[in-house]
Design an enzyme around this catalytic site. Sequence first.
Site, PDB file in Angstrom:
ATOM      1  N   ASN A   9      34.555  45.945  38.123  1.00 45.88           N
ATOM      2  CA  ASN A   9      34.954  46.844  37.043  1.00 45.88           C
ATOM      3  C   ASN A   9      34.545  48.277  37.420  1.00 45.88           C
ATOM      4  O   ASN A   9      33.364  48.534  37.671  1.00 45.88           O
ATOM      5  CB  ASN A   9      34.242  46.378  35.760  1.00 45.88           C
ATOM      6  CG  ASN A   9      34.562  47.241  34.560  1.00 45.88           C
ATOM      7  OD1 ASN A   9      34.586  48.455  34.676  1.00 45.88           O
ATOM      8  ND2 ASN A   9      34.776  46.629  33.421  1.00 45.88           N
ATOM      9  N   HIS A  12      32.870  52.738  35.075  1.00 45.73           N
ATOM     10  CA  HIS A  12      31.789  53.733  35.062  1.00 45.73           C
ATOM     11  C   HIS A  12      31.940  54.794  36.143  1.00 45.73           C
ATOM     12  O   HIS A  12      31.263  55.815  36.094  1.00 45.73           O
ATOM     13  CB  HIS A  12      30.431  53.044  35.079  1.00 45.73           C
ATOM     14  CG  HIS A  12      30.234  52.286  33.799  1.00 45.73           C
ATOM     15  ND1 HIS A  12      30.263  52.914  32.572  1.00 45.73           N
ATOM     16  CD2 HIS A  12      30.093  50.964  33.541  1.00 45.73           C
ATOM     17  CE1 HIS A  12      30.125  52.004  31.610  1.00 45.73           C
ATOM     18  NE2 HIS A  12      30.028  50.819  32.181  1.00 45.73           N
ATOM     19  N   ARG A  20      32.183  65.664  33.945  1.00 43.62           N
ATOM     20  CA  ARG A  20      32.403  67.046  34.384  1.00 43.62           C
ATOM     21  C   ARG A  20      33.859  67.485  34.224  1.00 43.62           C
ATOM     22  O   ARG A  20      34.213  68.585  34.626  1.00 43.62           O
ATOM     23  CB  ARG A  20      31.986  67.189  35.856  1.00 43.62           C
ATOM     24  CG  ARG A  20      30.494  67.262  36.059  1.00 43.62           C
ATOM     25  CD  ARG A  20      29.961  68.587  35.507  1.00 43.62           C
ATOM     26  NE  ARG A  20      28.522  68.632  35.509  1.00 43.62           N
ATOM     27  CZ  ARG A  20      27.786  69.185  36.483  1.00 43.62           C
ATOM     28  NH1 ARG A  20      28.370  69.702  37.528  1.00 43.62           N
ATOM     29  NH2 ARG A  20      26.487  69.201  36.388  1.00 43.62           N
ATOM     30  N   HIS A  45      38.922  48.838  31.761  1.00 40.42           N
ATOM     31  CA  HIS A  45      38.980  48.685  30.298  1.00 40.42           C
ATOM     32  C   HIS A  45      39.538  49.974  29.715  1.00 40.42           C
ATOM     33  O   HIS A  45      38.901  51.020  29.787  1.00 40.42           O
ATOM     34  CB  HIS A  45      37.560  48.406  29.774  1.00 40.42           C
ATOM     35  CG  HIS A  45      37.500  48.119  28.306  1.00 40.42           C
ATOM     36  ND1 HIS A  45      36.340  47.721  27.682  1.00 40.42           N
ATOM     37  CD2 HIS A  45      38.443  48.158  27.330  1.00 40.42           C
ATOM     38  CE1 HIS A  45      36.572  47.529  26.397  1.00 40.42           C
ATOM     39  NE2 HIS A  45      37.843  47.803  26.153  1.00 40.42           N
ATOM     40  N   ARG A  47      39.913  51.815  26.702  1.00 42.44           N
ATOM     41  CA  ARG A  47      39.397  51.794  25.332  1.00 42.44           C
ATOM     42  C   ARG A  47      40.213  52.721  24.453  1.00 42.44           C
ATOM     43  O   ARG A  47      40.812  53.692  24.922  1.00 42.44           O
ATOM     44  CB  ARG A  47      37.930  52.232  25.307  1.00 42.44           C
ATOM     45  CG  ARG A  47      36.995  51.284  26.031  1.00 42.44           C
ATOM     46  CD  ARG A  47      35.554  51.705  25.839  1.00 42.44           C
ATOM     47  NE  ARG A  47      35.097  51.390  24.512  1.00 42.44           N
ATOM     48  CZ  ARG A  47      34.334  50.343  24.212  1.00 42.44           C
ATOM     49  NH1 ARG A  47      33.913  49.533  25.151  1.00 42.44           N
ATOM     50  NH2 ARG A  47      33.981  50.119  22.962  1.00 42.44           N
ATOM     51  N   ARG A  51      37.190  56.693  26.624  1.00 44.90           N
ATOM     52  CA  ARG A  51      35.940  57.334  27.047  1.00 44.90           C
ATOM     53  C   ARG A  51      35.711  57.251  28.555  1.00 44.90           C
ATOM     54  O   ARG A  51      34.975  58.023  29.113  1.00 44.90           O
ATOM     55  CB  ARG A  51      34.743  56.731  26.304  1.00 44.90           C
ATOM     56  CG  ARG A  51      34.425  55.330  26.722  1.00 44.90           C
ATOM     57  CD  ARG A  51      33.151  54.841  26.079  1.00 44.90           C
ATOM     58  NE  ARG A  51      33.331  54.558  24.651  1.00 44.90           N
ATOM     59  CZ  ARG A  51      32.547  53.725  23.971  1.00 44.90           C
ATOM     60  NH1 ARG A  51      31.532  53.140  24.560  1.00 44.90           N
ATOM     61  NH2 ARG A  51      32.766  53.489  22.693  1.00 44.90           N
ATOM     62  N   GLU A  72      41.350  45.142  30.629  1.00 46.26           N
ATOM     63  CA  GLU A  72      40.658  44.742  29.402  1.00 46.26           C
ATOM     64  C   GLU A  72      41.133  45.651  28.287  1.00 46.26           C
ATOM     65  O   GLU A  72      41.221  46.868  28.474  1.00 46.26           O
ATOM     66  CB  GLU A  72      39.149  44.925  29.547  1.00 46.26           C
ATOM     67  CG  GLU A  72      38.496  43.971  30.488  1.00 46.26           C
ATOM     68  CD  GLU A  72      37.016  44.279  30.634  1.00 46.26           C
ATOM     69  OE1 GLU A  72      36.485  45.159  29.931  1.00 46.26           O
ATOM     70  OE2 GLU A  72      36.399  43.645  31.478  1.00 46.26           O
ATOM     71  N   THR A 103      31.026  46.471  25.115  1.00 44.24           N
ATOM     72  CA  THR A 103      31.603  45.396  24.303  1.00 44.24           C
ATOM     73  C   THR A 103      30.480  44.515  23.760  1.00 44.24           C
ATOM     74  O   THR A 103      29.730  43.920  24.526  1.00 44.24           O
ATOM     75  CB  THR A 103      32.580  44.563  25.155  1.00 44.24           C
ATOM     76  OG1 THR A 103      33.420  45.468  25.851  1.00 44.24           O
ATOM     77  CG2 THR A 103      33.409  43.643  24.286  1.00 44.24           C
ATOM     78  N   GLU A 153      37.161  34.280  29.317  1.00 45.02           N
ATOM     79  CA  GLU A 153      36.034  34.922  30.003  1.00 45.02           C
ATOM     80  C   GLU A 153      34.817  34.757  29.105  1.00 45.02           C
ATOM     81  O   GLU A 153      34.791  35.262  27.973  1.00 45.02           O
ATOM     82  CB  GLU A 153      36.327  36.404  30.258  1.00 45.02           C
ATOM     83  CG  GLU A 153      35.132  37.072  30.944  1.00 45.02           C
ATOM     84  CD  GLU A 153      35.484  38.336  31.711  1.00 45.02           C
ATOM     85  OE1 GLU A 153      36.605  38.407  32.252  1.00 45.02           O
ATOM     86  OE2 GLU A 153      34.636  39.226  31.762  1.00 45.02           O
ATOM     87  N   HIS A 193      29.631  40.233  31.966  1.00 43.11           N
ATOM     88  CA  HIS A 193      28.856  41.140  31.118  1.00 43.11           C
ATOM     89  C   HIS A 193      27.368  41.075  31.458  1.00 43.11           C
ATOM     90  O   HIS A 193      26.725  40.050  31.248  1.00 43.11           O
ATOM     91  CB  HIS A 193      29.019  40.885  29.613  1.00 43.11           C
ATOM     92  CG  HIS A 193      28.707  42.131  28.821  1.00 43.11           C
ATOM     93  ND1 HIS A 193      29.669  43.015  28.420  1.00 43.11           N
ATOM     94  CD2 HIS A 193      27.536  42.655  28.440  1.00 43.11           C
ATOM     95  CE1 HIS A 193      29.100  44.018  27.794  1.00 43.11           C
ATOM     96  NE2 HIS A 193      27.804  43.830  27.794  1.00 43.11           N
TER      97      HIS A 193
HETATM   98  N1  PXP Z   1      33.959  41.505  31.144  1.00 44.42           N
HETATM   99  C1  PXP Z   1      34.296  42.100  29.980  1.00 44.42           C
HETATM  100  C2  PXP Z   1      35.331  41.445  29.126  1.00 44.42           C
HETATM  101  C3  PXP Z   1      33.713  43.329  29.599  1.00 44.42           C
HETATM  102  O1  PXP Z   1      34.073  43.914  28.443  1.00 44.42           O
HETATM  103  C4  PXP Z   1      32.789  43.926  30.475  1.00 44.42           C
HETATM  104  C5  PXP Z   1      32.181  45.260  30.111  1.00 44.42           C
HETATM  105  O2  PXP Z   1      33.182  46.219  30.132  1.00 44.42           O
HETATM  106  C6  PXP Z   1      32.490  43.282  31.683  1.00 44.42           C
HETATM  107  C7  PXP Z   1      33.070  42.058  31.987  1.00 44.42           C
HETATM  108  C8  PXP Z   1      31.577  43.878  32.693  1.00 44.42           C
HETATM  109  O3  PXP Z   1      30.293  44.009  32.174  1.00 44.42           O
HETATM  110  P1  PXP Z   1      29.229  44.837  32.982  1.00 44.42           P
HETATM  111  O4  PXP Z   1      29.726  46.239  33.089  1.00 44.42           O
HETATM  112  O5  PXP Z   1      27.992  44.714  32.129  1.00 44.42           O
HETATM  113  O6  PXP Z   1      29.062  44.185  34.323  1.00 44.42           O
END
Ligand code: PXP
Length: 243
Positions: A9, A12, A20, A45, A47, A51, A72, A103, A153, A193
Amino acid sequence: MKPIRLGVNVDHVATLRNARGGTHPDPLAAARLALANGADSITIHLREDRRHIRDADCRVMREALSAPINLEMAATAEMEAFAIALRPHACCLVPEHRAELTTEGGLDAAGQLEALAPVVASLNAAGIRVSLFLDPDLHQLEAAARLGARAVELHTGTFCEAVPDEARDRELARLQAAARKVDALGMECHAGHGLDYETAPLLAAIPEVVELNIGHFLMGQALFEGLPTAVSRMRSVMEAARS
Ligand code: PXP
């Protein structure tokens, strides 16, 4: 045992870029590096408040990457239309609250059968593999099967946050039972997660779990050891647990 896949993922990376307002660091570049170092797919994701990942990021990644993209999203009409236009490999439906940091908890599939059914049906009809992000509660898993989801999931947040004692053992046992149930119901079992080098192998050791989606820890580790090393190290600990 079935092989296990790693979805990385990159949300971030976009969080940092957006801080910035420019273009660096680029989530697409991070996705490419992750794929070159052991990731099987990329998770993003989108959102409601945009963000981190933005609409354009999704389109650019869909265009530029041949690897599967797992989008997501909340089960809203806006996101459903976006996903159908984008046609990612998979969509993971998650609950979403504006003020949350991340989440929190799984989707209430059992309590929202009527609202979710048309969204799952239209994504299925568009050829997008639907997974539902659920807590390891058996009645939620049964609801996912009734809705026609291809995958579940499992939310591993409670397990990852439990201090390594009885509470963690209990949570791991719940995840193991849930994974067996998902498989018995004919769906693929994914998990994610809060996973890190210590917790991901415990999930990878569950035979029914075939995909882990990991973001925050890997991006944090990338600051210290670099993204290629963090992803390949995660891949190795998962493979070691699998064998
Ligand atoms: N799976 C889902 C459905 C999520 O919402 C997230 C967080 O965005 C993740 C996996 C990944 O979680 P993490 O960033 O804590 O590894």
